[in-house]
Design an enzyme around this catalytic site. Structure first.
Site, mmCIF file in Angstrom:
data_model
loop_
_atom_site.group_PDB
_atom_site.id
_atom_site.type_symbol
_atom_site.label_atom_id
_atom_site.label_comp_id
_atom_site.label_asym_id
_atom_site.label_seq_id
_atom_site.Cartn_x
_atom_site.Cartn_y
_atom_site.Cartn_z
ATOM 1 N N GLY A 13 0.823 -1.215 0.000
ATOM 2 C CA GLY A 13 0.000 0.000 0.000
ATOM 3 C C GLY A 13 0.854 1.262 0.000
ATOM 4 C CB THR A 41 -0.803 -4.311 12.659
ATOM 5 O OG1 THR A 41 -0.185 -4.422 11.365
ATOM 6 C CG2 THR A 41 -2.313 -4.172 12.506
ATOM 7 C CB THR A 126 -3.315 -13.407 -2.159
ATOM 8 O OG1 THR A 126 -2.292 -14.387 -2.294
ATOM 9 C CG2 THR A 126 -4.374 -13.969 -1.211
ATOM 10 C CG ASP A 127 -0.623 -16.413 -5.736
ATOM 11 O OD1 ASP A 127 -0.633 -16.170 -4.509
ATOM 12 O OD2 ASP A 127 0.433 -16.646 -6.368
ATOM 13 C CD GLU A 128 -0.333 -17.306 0.025
ATOM 14 O OE1 GLU A 128 -0.675 -18.027 0.964
ATOM 15 O OE2 GLU A 128 0.651 -16.555 0.049
ATOM 16 C CE1 TYR A 150 -3.086 -13.005 3.638
ATOM 17 C CE2 TYR A 150 -2.114 -14.702 2.241
ATOM 18 C CZ TYR A 150 -2.495 -13.385 2.443
ATOM 19 O OH TYR A 150 -2.288 -12.452 1.455
ATOM 20 C CE LYS A 154 -6.233 -10.802 0.851
ATOM 21 N NZ LYS A 154 -6.234 -9.317 1.118
HETATM 22 P P1 NAD Z 1 1.506 -5.738 5.051
HETATM 23 O O1 NAD Z 1 1.302 -6.725 6.144
HETATM 24 O O2 NAD Z 1 2.891 -5.242 4.768
HETATM 25 O O3 NAD Z 1 0.608 -4.443 5.302
HETATM 26 C C1 NAD Z 1 -0.717 -4.521 5.777
HETATM 27 C C2 NAD Z 1 -1.118 -3.146 6.278
HETATM 28 O O4 NAD Z 1 -2.472 -3.220 6.721
HETATM 29 C C3 NAD Z 1 -0.277 -2.665 7.481
HETATM 30 O O5 NAD Z 1 0.092 -1.326 7.289
HETATM 31 C C4 NAD Z 1 -1.229 -2.820 8.658
HETATM 32 O O6 NAD Z 1 -0.974 -1.898 9.696
HETATM 33 C C5 NAD Z 1 -2.577 -2.573 7.979
HETATM 34 N N1 NAD Z 1 -3.698 -3.168 8.724
HETATM 35 C C6 NAD Z 1 -3.775 -4.434 9.226
HETATM 36 N N2 NAD Z 1 -4.964 -4.605 9.846
HETATM 37 C C7 NAD Z 1 -5.659 -3.442 9.705
HETATM 38 C C8 NAD Z 1 -6.957 -3.006 10.114
HETATM 39 N N3 NAD Z 1 -7.771 -3.821 10.796
HETATM 40 N N4 NAD Z 1 -7.341 -1.770 9.789
HETATM 41 C C9 NAD Z 1 -6.515 -0.927 9.106
HETATM 42 N N5 NAD Z 1 -5.276 -1.280 8.699
HETATM 43 C C10 NAD Z 1 -4.854 -2.531 8.993
HETATM 44 O O7 NAD Z 1 0.863 -6.423 3.766
HETATM 45 P P2 NAD Z 1 1.263 -6.278 2.235
HETATM 46 O O8 NAD Z 1 2.284 -7.299 1.904
HETATM 47 O O9 NAD Z 1 1.532 -4.849 1.916
HETATM 48 O O10 NAD Z 1 -0.096 -6.750 1.531
HETATM 49 C C11 NAD Z 1 -1.100 -5.810 1.155
HETATM 50 C C12 NAD Z 1 -2.257 -6.564 0.527
HETATM 51 O O11 NAD Z 1 -1.819 -7.299 -0.603
HETATM 52 C C13 NAD Z 1 -2.914 -7.584 1.454
HETATM 53 O O12 NAD Z 1 -4.306 -7.530 1.268
HETATM 54 C C14 NAD Z 1 -2.349 -8.920 0.998
HETATM 55 O O13 NAD Z 1 -3.264 -9.959 1.265
HETATM 56 C C15 NAD Z 1 -2.191 -8.661 -0.488
HETATM 57 N N6 NAD Z 1 -1.146 -9.448 -1.176
HETATM 58 C C16 NAD Z 1 0.142 -9.457 -0.688
HETATM 59 C C17 NAD Z 1 1.115 -10.169 -1.372
HETATM 60 C C18 NAD Z 1 2.561 -10.193 -0.894
HETATM 61 O O14 NAD Z 1 3.379 -10.932 -1.460
HETATM 62 N N7 NAD Z 1 2.949 -9.393 0.098
HETATM 63 C C19 NAD Z 1 0.798 -10.883 -2.535
HETATM 64 C C20 NAD Z 1 -0.530 -10.835 -2.995
HETATM 65 C C21 NAD Z 1 -1.482 -10.112 -2.318
#
Ligand code: NAD
Length: 332
Positions: A13, A41, A126-128, A150, A154
């Site tokens: 993000g 978090t 996610t692909d998962e 997880y 999702k």
């Molecule tokens: P991350 O864990 O780095 O960041 C998640 C963010 O969400 C953090 O800033 C956290 O503080 C915030 N957060 C958590 N709970 C919250 C709540 N209840 N209210 C408000 N904010 C909240 O995750 P990321 O790797 O940046 O992933 C972002 C999105 O992309 C997720 O939805 C994840 O499922 C998806 N995704 C990630 C990947 C990967 O490889 N990292 C791949 C595919 C999809």
């Protein structure tokens, strides 16, 4: 355009917000104003974002807080929904927080979006959610067969997005991306964990035999896809975002060892994760053909740049790594 970005202080993000505000998504975004709502978090870091100015506001809050979200949404045109609990190992140790944020949080957000008349939403998945695939690649109409808490949380959020589209006509699209890598990823995840371990002279823990296969995509390519879907994707549609590099965990480990000047004597094979998916593979034909998307960053370049970022920015990860280790110190 006023954009609400949930989870904008996390890895993906914050990359999206920084690129958007730096003009990285081209003409039509010059007037974009962003509100980030993030619970901060262990995975969220305010310093991942630019300081507040006329174009970005930061709200420290929870997407499950209905009152807050209902107050916040009016005046926003679109939502890009990244907020989630995102680490599979943590979900194995305890799933409740995953279902609270990922399922209930998404439902709270989408219901408030309907009431506030938000024009468009992109839900980041996610692909998962597809489970595991021995050969071939998933298209968007494959069944959801999640194997970890997880992934199940999702998959739940994806179904909630579909329901708010079908029932309430909410203009929402879902993206399903493969594993991301790049700067500012929490050191609990595989690539930053291995890189930072090696930078500190520590061994790297590889699950089981290391034959699990993953597709790796640079965070910049993922975020560009998210923005394309926001601007041109169709309501109720799902878009796989793949096209990365497929590697076994052992092949990836060898590349990281080489970039860090280490050898295979630093590898420790550890007990496998329960329910560990063997292989993920996405067909990204739909987003390529419909929206003209293609990843741009070759894996070798992206990985070398990522290793260099962790080498050059120890203050960012040392505090996170030594303050709160991942459960069992196991990589994702
Ligand atoms: P991350 O864990 O780095 O960041 C998640 C963010 O969400 C953090 O800033 C956290 O503080 C915030 N957060 C958590 N709970 C919250 C709540 N209840 N209210 C408000 N904010 C909240 O995750 P990321 O790797 O940046 O992933 C972002 C999105 O992309 C997720 O939805 C994840 O499922 C998806 N995704 C990630 C990947 C990967 O490889 N990292 C791949 C595919 C999809």
């Amino acid at each position: 355009m006023r954009i609400l970005v949930t989870g904008g202080a996390g890895f993906i993000g914050s990359h999206y917000v920084r690129t958007l505000l730096a003009g990285g998504y081209g003409p039509g975004t010059e007037d974009a104003r962003v509100t980030v709502v993030d619970r901060l978090t262990y995975a969220g870091n305010r310093d991942n974002l630019p300081a507040a100015d006329g174009r970005i506001d930061f709200v420290h809050g929870d997407i499950c807080d209905r009152e807050l979200i209902e107050q916040l949404l009016p005046g926003h045109d679109v939502i890009v929904h990244f907020a989630a609990e995102s680490h599979v190992d943590r979900s194995v140790d305890g799933g409740a927080e995953f279902f609270r944020t990922n399922a209930l949080g998404t439902q709270t957000l989408l219901e408030a979006a309907v009431h506030a008349g938000v024009e468009r939403v992109v839900h980041i998945s996610t692909d998962e959610v597809y489970g595991t695939i021995d050969e071939g690649s998933w298209t968007e109409d494959f069944p959801l067969l999640p194997n970890s808490p997880y992934a199940a949380s999702k998959a739940s959020s994806d179904l909630i997005a579909r329901a708010y589209w079908r029932t309430h006509g909410l203009d929402v699209s879902v993206t399903r991306c493969s594993n991301n890598y790049g700067p500012r990823q929490h050191p609990e995840k595989l690539i930053p964990r291995f890189v930072t371990n090696l930078l500190e002279g520590e061994p790297v823990p590889v699950y089981g035999s290391g034959t699990n296969r993953r597709e790796w995509l640079h965070v910049d390519d993922h975020c560009r896809a998210v923005h394309l879907v926001l601007m041109r994707g169709r309501a109720g549609e799902i878009y796989n975002v793949g096209g990365g590099n497929e590697l076994t965990n052992l092949e990836l480990t060898r590349q990281i060892l080489q970039l860090c000047g280490a050898d295979t004597s630093m590898v420790r094979h550890v007990a496998d994760r329960p329910g560990h998916d063997l292989r993920y593979s996405l067909s990204d034909r739909k987003i390529r053909e419909e929206l003209g998307y293609a990843p741009r960053i070759p894996f070798a370049d992206g990985l070398a740049d990522t290793v260099a970022w962790y080498r050059d920015t120890p203050a960012w990860w040392k505090a996170l790594k030594h303050h709160e280790p991942a459960p069992g110190a196991r990589p994702a």
